[in-house]
Write an enzyme that holds these catalytic residues in place. Sequence first.
Site, PDB file in Angstrom:
ATOM      1  N   ASP A  16       0.783  -1.294   0.016  1.00 32.04           N
ATOM      2  CA  ASP A  16       0.068  -0.207   0.196  1.00 32.04           C
ATOM      3  C   ASP A  16       0.728   1.367   0.008  1.00 32.04           C
ATOM      4  O   ASP A  16       2.173   1.248   0.309  1.00 32.04           O
ATOM      5  CB  ASP A  16      -0.853   0.031   1.462  1.00 32.04           C
ATOM      6  CG  ASP A  16      -1.707   1.157   1.016  1.00 32.04           C
ATOM      7  OD1 ASP A  16      -2.463   1.539   0.138  1.00 32.04           O
ATOM      8  OD2 ASP A  16      -2.035   1.870   2.326  1.00 32.04           O
ATOM      9  N   SER A  17       0.209   2.447  -0.408  1.00 30.87           N
ATOM     10  CA  SER A  17       1.083   3.737  -0.475  1.00 30.87           C
ATOM     11  C   SER A  17       1.496   3.960   1.139  1.00 30.87           C
ATOM     12  O   SER A  17       2.379   4.776   1.363  1.00 30.87           O
ATOM     13  CB  SER A  17       0.294   4.721  -0.847  1.00 30.87           C
ATOM     14  OG  SER A  17      -1.014   5.061  -0.173  1.00 30.87           O
ATOM     15  N   CYS A  79      -4.167  -1.434  -1.892  1.00 32.09           N
ATOM     16  CA  CYS A  79      -4.401  -0.015  -2.369  1.00 32.09           C
ATOM     17  C   CYS A  79      -5.428   0.025  -3.686  1.00 32.09           C
ATOM     18  O   CYS A  79      -5.060  -0.228  -4.546  1.00 32.09           O
ATOM     19  CB  CYS A  79      -2.921   0.341  -2.434  1.00 32.09           C
ATOM     20  SG  CYS A  79      -3.177   2.401  -2.839  1.00 32.09           S
ATOM     21  N   GLU A 164      -3.781   9.441   8.130  1.00 27.21           N
ATOM     22  CA  GLU A 164      -2.403   9.320   8.387  1.00 27.21           C
ATOM     23  C   GLU A 164      -1.798   9.996   9.330  1.00 27.21           C
ATOM     24  O   GLU A 164      -0.754   9.781   9.805  1.00 27.21           O
ATOM     25  CB  GLU A 164      -1.628   9.401   6.900  1.00 27.21           C
ATOM     26  CG  GLU A 164      -1.848   8.510   5.888  1.00 27.21           C
ATOM     27  CD  GLU A 164      -0.724   7.374   5.452  1.00 27.21           C
ATOM     28  OE1 GLU A 164       0.215   7.633   5.826  1.00 27.21           O
ATOM     29  OE2 GLU A 164      -1.016   6.367   5.224  1.00 27.21           O
ATOM     30  N   CYS A 198     -11.239   2.996  -0.828  1.00 28.34           N
ATOM     31  CA  CYS A 198      -9.948   3.298  -0.031  1.00 28.34           C
ATOM     32  C   CYS A 198      -9.487   2.570   1.092  1.00 28.34           C
ATOM     33  O   CYS A 198     -10.019   2.588   1.890  1.00 28.34           O
ATOM     34  CB  CYS A 198      -9.611   4.868  -0.194  1.00 28.34           C
ATOM     35  SG  CYS A 198      -8.157   5.215   0.710  1.00 28.34           S
ATOM     36  N   HIS A 200      -7.805   2.987   3.598  1.00 30.23           N
ATOM     37  CA  HIS A 200      -7.493   3.880   4.676  1.00 30.23           C
ATOM     38  C   HIS A 200      -8.914   3.896   5.380  1.00 30.23           C
ATOM     39  O   HIS A 200      -9.089   4.072   6.653  1.00 30.23           O
ATOM     40  CB  HIS A 200      -7.046   5.066   4.426  1.00 30.23           C
ATOM     41  CG  HIS A 200      -5.533   5.202   4.160  1.00 30.23           C
ATOM     42  ND1 HIS A 200      -5.043   4.708   3.110  1.00 30.23           N
ATOM     43  CD2 HIS A 200      -4.522   5.701   4.836  1.00 30.23           C
ATOM     44  CE1 HIS A 200      -3.609   4.681   3.098  1.00 30.23           C
ATOM     45  NE2 HIS A 200      -3.400   5.356   4.277  1.00 30.23           N
TER      46      HIS A 200
END
Length: 280
Positions: A16-17, A79, A164, A198, A200
Site C-alpha cells: 500500500d502507499s 491499495c 495518516e 480506499c 484507509h
Amino acid sequence: MADALPQSPGPIGVFDSGYGGLTILHGIRQLLPQYDYIYLGDNARAPYGSRSFDVVYQFTRQAVLKLFSMGCQLVILGCNTASAKALRTIQQTDLPELDSRRRVLGVIRPTAEIIGKLTDSRHVGILATEGTVKSESYNMEINKLWPDIEVTGVACPLWVPIIENNEANGPGADYFVKKRIDHILSLDPRIDTIILGCTHYPILIPKIKQYVPEGIRIISQGKYVAESLKDYLNRHADMDERCTKGGSARYFTTENEEKFKENARIFLPEGIEVSHLSLE
Ligand code: DGL
C-alpha cells in the site's frame, strides 16, 4: 530478468502507499493465517491519491519489484489507487517480461464481484481517492459484472491525510466526513450501499456511521479481498504451493520505522516490528 528473481516459495506480499493496506492484510490474516506475509508501505511517498497515473504506476512497479526480489511469488496491491492506476499495466506489460509465473492482484475486482449481491436498490456509492474516482475503475469493473447497477463516485481527498496524521477521531474529521457523505447522497439519494474504495477509510467507520442514514450499508474491503484470495489459492494449486506457510508477517516502510510502528496501532490490534527499506 526471471533468472535474477528467487524462484523458491515465498511469502505473500501486500503493498500500500501507506497504512491503509494494513486493513487488507488484517482481513487476509484472519481468514488465511497459515501463510507468511510481507507488508510494504510506501509511507515516504504517500498519499498516492492525487498523483498522476504515471507516477502511481512507477511507484507501484518499484514496490512490486522489491517484493518479488524479497521472494514473493504473489503480491496483492492492498491499495485502490494503485489497483486503479497501475495493476493492469503491471499485469499486461511487466509480468510477462519479468516472470510470467508470478501474480499481482488488486482490491477493486473482488469488491466489484460481491457488490451485486449486497445492493437492493442497485444504486451504489464509491468513496475513494481522487485517482481512484477519476479512473472510473469501479464503474467499469462493477458494470462489467452488474450492468444494472448505477455507480456514483465521490473523491475524499482529505480523508487519507486525516487518517495518516492520526486525526480520525478528532473533531476536525467530522466536518470532512459529513461533507462527503452529504455530497454523495445528494448526487444519488437512492444509494443503499457505499463502498469504502480506499483501504484507509475503514478507520473512519465510527464517524462515517454517524453521518450515514440508517439502512445504508457501508462496505469495507478486507473481508471480501480475503475471501477472493482464498478462492484464488484454492483454484490455483500451483500458486498455493509457491506461497510459504509459516504463519508469519513482516512489515516494511519507506519512512521512519518508529513512526510506522506507532501509527500502525490505529490499523492493527497487535503491536508489530517494522524495518525500513528504500524503493529508489
Ligand atoms: N490506501 C490507498 C487506497 O486504497 C491510497 C491512499 C493514498 O495514498 O492516497 O486508495
